[in-house]
Design an enzyme around this catalytic site. Structure first.
Site, short mmCIF file in Angstrom:
data_model
loop_
_atom_site.label_atom_id
_atom_site.label_comp_id
_atom_site.label_asym_id
_atom_site.label_seq_id
_atom_site.Cartn_x
_atom_site.Cartn_y
_atom_site.Cartn_z
N THR A 194 43.05 39.80 38.06
CA THR A 194 42.48 41.06 38.55
C THR A 194 42.43 42.13 37.77
O THR A 194 43.13 41.62 36.73
CB THR A 194 43.42 41.53 40.22
OG1 THR A 194 44.32 41.42 39.66
CG2 THR A 194 43.29 39.94 41.19
N ASP A 195 41.32 43.09 37.66
CA ASP A 195 41.89 44.55 37.33
C ASP A 195 43.32 45.62 37.64
O ASP A 195 43.58 45.24 38.54
CB ASP A 195 40.49 45.20 36.21
CG ASP A 195 40.15 45.39 37.96
OD1 ASP A 195 41.14 46.06 38.74
OD2 ASP A 195 38.55 45.64 37.85
N LEU A 196 43.13 46.61 37.27
CA LEU A 196 43.74 47.68 37.56
C LEU A 196 43.65 47.75 38.90
O LEU A 196 44.71 48.61 39.49
CB LEU A 196 43.84 48.63 36.28
CG LEU A 196 44.94 50.08 36.85
CD1 LEU A 196 47.07 49.61 36.21
CD2 LEU A 196 44.91 51.23 35.69
N GLY A 215 43.03 46.10 41.37
CA GLY A 215 43.66 45.17 42.10
C GLY A 215 42.08 44.08 42.68
O GLY A 215 42.02 43.46 43.32
N ILE A 216 41.18 43.89 42.15
CA ILE A 216 40.17 43.37 41.70
C ILE A 216 39.48 42.68 40.75
O ILE A 216 40.03 43.02 40.07
CB ILE A 216 38.49 44.27 41.95
CG1 ILE A 216 37.80 44.75 40.94
CG2 ILE A 216 39.48 45.03 43.44
CD1 ILE A 216 36.48 45.74 41.09
#
Length: 136
Positions: A14-16, A18-19
């Site tokens: 995930t990225d920052l 949350g995806i």
């Protein structure tokens, strides 16, 4: 034949926000293709020993909805458009019945010199079996 491979989304995917980071879907697709090829009885280790490898030539992807940390996803993979040295592998990433990503990956066979080469007869036969069972 539609091959299905489960994927769990980990924090590292995930990225920052949350995806799932968009490039990580390519890793998910690779796992789905690798498992389908293995389940079809094609050994990429044996191919490599013969100086042959599968390589991705093109990816067309439509990102439809985001996946999130701890989602359980399914990568669906099919084989179609078998040609002399290449074939297409349409793929989807789903969360349950919800389609998150649709892609078409063109795969080519390369020789030890890195040039496209015809599919060996035994590999072609295994891929044709997958094509013959499409839709099951």
């Amino acid at each position: 034949m539609i091959h299905r491979h489960p994927i769990r989304v980990y924090y590292e995917d995930t990225d920052l926000a949350g995806i799932v980071y968009y490039a990580n879907y390519l890793r998910f697709l690779e796992r789905g293709r690798s498992e389908m090829v293995r389940d079809a009885g094609i050994s990429q280790v044996e191919m490599k020993a013969q100086g042959l490898v599968f390589a991705v030539r093109r990816v067309e992807a439509d990102y439809l909805k985001p996946a999130h940390f701890e989602d359980l996803l399914t990568v669906e993979t099919r084989c179609e458009a078998l040609k002399g040295a290449s074939f297409d592998m349409p793929q989807r990433v789903l969360r349950g019945d919800e389609v998150l990503l649709e892609a078409v990956v063109k795969v080519v066979v390369l020789n030890a010199a890195g040039r496209a080469t015809r599919l060996p007869a035994d590999i072609r036969a295994k891929l044709e079996t997958i094509l013959a069972n499409d839709g099951e």
